[in-house]
Every structure is written in C-alpha cells, then in structure tokens.
Design a protein around this motif. Structure first.
Motif, short mmCIF file in Angstrom:
data_model
loop_
_atom_site.label_atom_id
_atom_site.label_comp_id
_atom_site.label_asym_id
_atom_site.label_seq_id
_atom_site.Cartn_x
_atom_site.Cartn_y
_atom_site.Cartn_z
N GLY A 60 -41.53 -37.79 66.90
CA GLY A 60 -41.30 -37.35 65.53
C GLY A 60 -39.86 -36.95 65.28
N SER A 61 -39.24 -36.26 66.24
CA SER A 61 -37.86 -35.82 66.09
C SER A 61 -36.89 -36.99 66.03
N GLY A 62 -37.15 -38.02 66.83
CA GLY A 62 -36.27 -39.18 66.80
C GLY A 62 -36.32 -39.90 65.47
N VAL A 63 -37.53 -40.10 64.95
CA VAL A 63 -37.68 -40.73 63.64
C VAL A 63 -37.07 -39.85 62.55
N LEU A 64 -37.20 -38.54 62.71
CA LEU A 64 -36.63 -37.58 61.77
C LEU A 64 -35.11 -37.65 61.75
N ASN A 65 -34.48 -37.67 62.91
CA ASN A 65 -33.01 -37.75 62.98
C ASN A 65 -32.49 -39.04 62.34
N ALA A 66 -33.20 -40.14 62.59
CA ALA A 66 -32.78 -41.41 61.98
C ALA A 66 -32.91 -41.36 60.46
N ALA A 67 -34.00 -40.76 59.97
CA ALA A 67 -34.20 -40.66 58.52
C ALA A 67 -33.13 -39.78 57.88
N LEU A 68 -32.79 -38.67 58.54
CA LEU A 68 -31.78 -37.78 57.98
C LEU A 68 -30.40 -38.44 57.93
N GLY A 69 -30.06 -39.19 58.97
CA GLY A 69 -28.79 -39.90 58.95
C GLY A 69 -28.75 -40.94 57.84
N ARG A 70 -29.87 -41.62 57.65
CA ARG A 70 -29.97 -42.65 56.61
C ARG A 70 -29.83 -42.02 55.21
N LEU A 71 -30.51 -40.89 54.99
CA LEU A 71 -30.45 -40.23 53.69
C LEU A 71 -29.09 -39.60 53.43
N ALA A 72 -28.47 -39.04 54.47
CA ALA A 72 -27.19 -38.37 54.29
C ALA A 72 -26.12 -39.34 53.80
N VAL A 73 -26.16 -40.58 54.27
CA VAL A 73 -25.16 -41.57 53.89
C VAL A 73 -25.47 -42.20 52.54
N THR A 74 -26.75 -42.48 52.27
CA THR A 74 -27.10 -43.23 51.07
C THR A 74 -27.30 -42.36 49.83
N SER A 75 -27.37 -41.03 49.99
CA SER A 75 -27.67 -40.17 48.85
C SER A 75 -26.43 -39.64 48.16
N VAL A 76 -25.23 -40.04 48.60
CA VAL A 76 -23.99 -39.59 47.97
C VAL A 76 -23.12 -40.81 47.68
N PRO A 77 -22.16 -40.70 46.75
CA PRO A 77 -21.22 -41.80 46.52
C PRO A 77 -20.47 -42.14 47.80
N GLU A 78 -20.11 -43.41 47.97
CA GLU A 78 -19.48 -43.86 49.21
C GLU A 78 -18.20 -43.11 49.53
#
Length: 468
Positions: free
Chosen positions: A365-383
């Motif tokens: 669960g933690s591994g999937v969580l870390n990947a999701a957080l990295g994905r959201l952190a980059v895609t949820s703000v302007p480049e």
C-alpha cells in the motif's frame, strides 16, 4: 532533453531523495548509543529525530519556490553541499547541543534536495508513460531510503561507532554533490517571481514553532512552553495564509486549493505522514521494547514494509492507464490501514514473524501511495511551478509525520521507561490510531475524487496567476 540526459536527471533526483530518507531514518536504530555518548536526556533524545523534521517542514515550500524561480539545479546542489557540511558537523559534535543543531541543518539541507526533485523529473519527462515510470522510480526511492537507513545505521554503529553513521552520510552526500554538478542542467520557470519574504518568515517560523510544540508536548501537553509554541505555530501559519492570499507573487498560490487534484495531493501527503510515516518511524523502538530484539533486527523487520514499498512503487505504473491518481491514493491508504490493523496484538515472547503479513500488505500500500503522491504533486500544479507543487506536497507529508510521530510516541509511551507488557499495550493503541487515520484519509480522497469528477475544466486563471 535526450533520453540519456533524462535518465541522468532521474537517477540524480532519485538518489537525492533516497539519501534524504536515509538521513531522516538513521536515528531509529542508533538513538540509544548516540544519546549515551552525548549525555542526552529524554527531551534531547526526542529532538534527535524531530530536529530534522523541523528543518524539512519549515523550508520545503520555500526551497520549492526558490527553485522554480532561481534554478532547480542551483537549489538542489546547494542542498547537497549543506548536507555534506551538516552531516560532518553531526559526526564531529562534542555535545548534544551541537549535534541537535546539526540535525536541524540536515533537515534544511534535505528540504533543498527534496523540493526540486519532482520539478526536475517533471521537466525531464514532460508527459506520458515515461513520466509515470519516472515518478514510480521516485516513489521507490522514498521506500528504499526508509529501508536502507535503519539497517545501515545499525551496522555502521555496531562496527565503527555511532559517529561513523554521520561520516558515512557526509561521504554519500559528497557523491550526490558531484553527481548534481555534472549531470543536472539549468532548470527554472520561464517567468521570474519576487522572493516572498513575508511568506518565508511566517511559514518557516510557524512550522518550526508547531513542530517544536509537538516535540515538547510528548512530556506534558499542558506545559506553558508547549501551549505557547503550539499557539505561536497556529497563529503564524494563519498569518502565512493571510499573507499568501494578499501577495501578488505568492510562494503558495492558495487558489490551487480550488483544484481537487491539488487538494488530494496535499491531503494525501498529510495523512501519509500522520498514519504511515508516524507509526513506522517508531516501530523499531517498539519492537526493541516489546520483543527485546536488537536494533539491527528491528531495522530488518521494518525492511519488510519498506522493501515491498519499493517493489510496489515500481509496479504502480501499470495502474496509470486503468485508475485515476486520486482513486489510487484512496485505495493505497485503505490497503495501508488494513495492513497496519493486523499488527495489533503483539506481545512479549511473540516472534517477529507474526508481523510479516501485515507489514507486507502495508508495504504494498505504501509503495502505491508514494507513486500516487508523486503523480499528483506534478500534475496538480502548472508546469512552471512544479517545484512548488513538490514542496507543498512534501511539506504536508513531513508536517503530518511530525504530528504522527508525536501521537505515536505518546501512545506507545516511548518518552520514558516501560515494561514490555505496557509497551505492547501502547503499541496497540498507536496502531489502532494509525489505522483510523488511514481510513479517514482514504475516505477524504474518495470525497475529493467525486468532486473532481463533477468539477468543470480547470480554472486557467490559477495557472496564469501562478506563472506571472
């Protein structure tokens, strides 16, 4: 950017992230010999771990903002250099005061390394499956650092003494400095922003005061100094929000909180710190108290969780085309909570093998969580504000970690002596609290995900406001 250059950026950013997590986790298995050598009392022992969190949480968002505007390579390289110096200072510290100051500076250096890392990866891998894979590698680096840190520290302390742990960190940071100087290219947003001095001061001092209050509160929540620190932290953070709302060039654009993806990224990171990092940071100490195992063995047991998180983060890219990042976040928190729940019931005389299934589930669960957080952190703000998104995400994670550690230490009774039976009861309470927090975080992510599906197209004014 060529494929080879992008791979070099990814390797450097992932290694820097790994090293930051190693530096954070080394006291987990070396606290007792370090405290004995430095004549550190119970309060000072608490600060051995918390000191790095102060530097990290206070400066992550600031470092991300400066990295976007003044250069991600410049900030990353400066952080690597400061990590060399602070680790050497910790290794040579003549007393507890110097050592604790070095730990705070280590945290500040770690913030300068960590904040630009996702921005560097986001620029090297603009979009598509390659970016998803790269962010999975970053998530794996988080888990690998947590896996390596306690075991490395226990081995180094056993063979060469506790000071060798920090001399080794200095050498590893020197290698990171050389790698950053030769591999990274100049990287910053197209538009320059003024340094948000009021935001830097209110956020830094507010965060430091809040974490200091949490650290001191473990020995009595009604002490005047604890109440004063907590009140000062809350007031200063409220002042930070007011400053950012009025600033033409905010360090954190509060309008981003209108975007469900950014709310999911920040809230998910906060609950990750509260419910996962907080518990696992204290697990080795609990195992030593309840089961009487050695520091090295306790680090090895923790590696079941952190090692599987590495594998899961690398494989999480397979979910990208099938499930949204917010849904992935909710499922991962739920899996973490279910794995943690099975840890309840450990008693003196039990085998550590009893914990293996739950740690394995929580690790996935933690591994999937870390990947999701990295994905959201980059895609949820302007480049052009990618490092700001990374800084905000990691600030939430380590603020949550500070509170999670405070809750776990209090419930486990790690602030003073305890019988193995009392330590086992305290561990049960801490695990139950962490499980409930995981479930609350998962529920929150589901609510945000539902709002995200109902929301209209993203407000372009946020992007333009952030990139002025």
């Amino acid at each position: 950017m060529t494929t080879r250059s992008a791979q070099g950026v990814l390797a450097t950013a992932a290694y820097g992230t790994l090293l930051v997590l190693v530096a954070y986790t080394v006291p987990m298995t070396t606290l007792a010999p370090t405290a004995a050598a430095l004549h550190a009392g119970p309060t000072a022992q608490t600060w051995v771990l918390t000191g790095a969190l102060v530097g990290l949480s206070a400066l992550l968002l600031t470092a991300g903002s400066i990295a976007d505007d003044r250069g991600r390579k410049r900030v990353f390289t400066a952080g690597a250099l400061l990590l060399v110096l602070s680790s050497a200072a910790a290794a040579a510290a003549p007393g507890a005061g110097t050592f604790l100051a070095a730990r705070v500076v280590q945290g500040a250096a770690s913030a300068a390394v960590l904040a630009p890392s996702l921005g560097l990866i986001g620029e090297a891998y603009p979009s598509g499956p390659a970016r998803v894979r790269a962010l999975g590698v970053w998530g794996a680096a988080v888990g690998l650092g947590i896996a390596i840190g306690p075991v490395y520290a226990a081995l180094a302390e056993r063979w060469l003494g506790w000071r060798s742990v920090y001399w080794g960190l200095a050498l590893l940071a020197a290698a990171l400095l050389a790698l950053a100087a030769t591999v990274l290219e100049k990287s910053h947003s197209a538009a320059r922003h003024r340094v948000d001095t009021p935001g830097v001061l209110t956020l830094g001092t507010g965060t430091a005061a809040l974490i200091a209050g949490l650290a001191e509160g473990r020995y009595g929540w009604t002490q005047p100094v604890v109440l004063a620190l907590l009140a000062a932290g809350v007031l200063l953070l409220a002042a930070f929000a007011a400053v950012e709302a009025r600033s033409a060039d905010p360090m954190l654009d509060l309008r981003l909180f209108r975007e469900p993806g950014f709310v999911a990224a920040t809230g998910g990171a906060l609950f990750t710190g509260l419910a996962v990092v907080g518990l696992m940071s204290c697990l080795p100490a609990a195992l030593q108290r309840v089961l009487g195992v050695s520091a090295l063995a306790a680090g090895g047991v923790l590696a079941i969780w952190s090692g599987l998180s590495v594998v899961a983060a690398l494989q999480a890219r397979r979910l990208a085309g099938r499930i949204g990042a917010t849904a992935q976040l909710a499922i991962a928190l739920l899996v973490c909570g279910l794995g943690e729940l099975t840890l309840i019931g450990l008693r003196p005389g039990d085998s550590w093998l009893r914990l293996a299934p739950g740690l394995a589930v929580a690790g996935v669960g933690s591994g999937v969580l870390n990947a999701a957080l990295g994905r959201l952190a980059v895609t949820s703000v302007p480049e052009d504000r990618a490092a700001m998104g990374s800084g905000a995400n990691n600030t939430a994670r380590y603020l949550g970690s500070s509170l999670g550690v405070a809750i776990t230490v209090t419930l486990m009774g790690l602030g003073g002596p305890a019988t193995p039976e009392a330590a086992a009861d305290g561990a049960d309470h801490a695990v139950l609290a962490a499980t409930v927090l995981c479930l609350l975080g998962a529920a929150g992510a589901l609510v945000v995900g539902a709002a995200q599906r109902r929301a209209p197209a993203p407000d372009q004014s946020v992007s333009s406001h952030s990139s002025r």
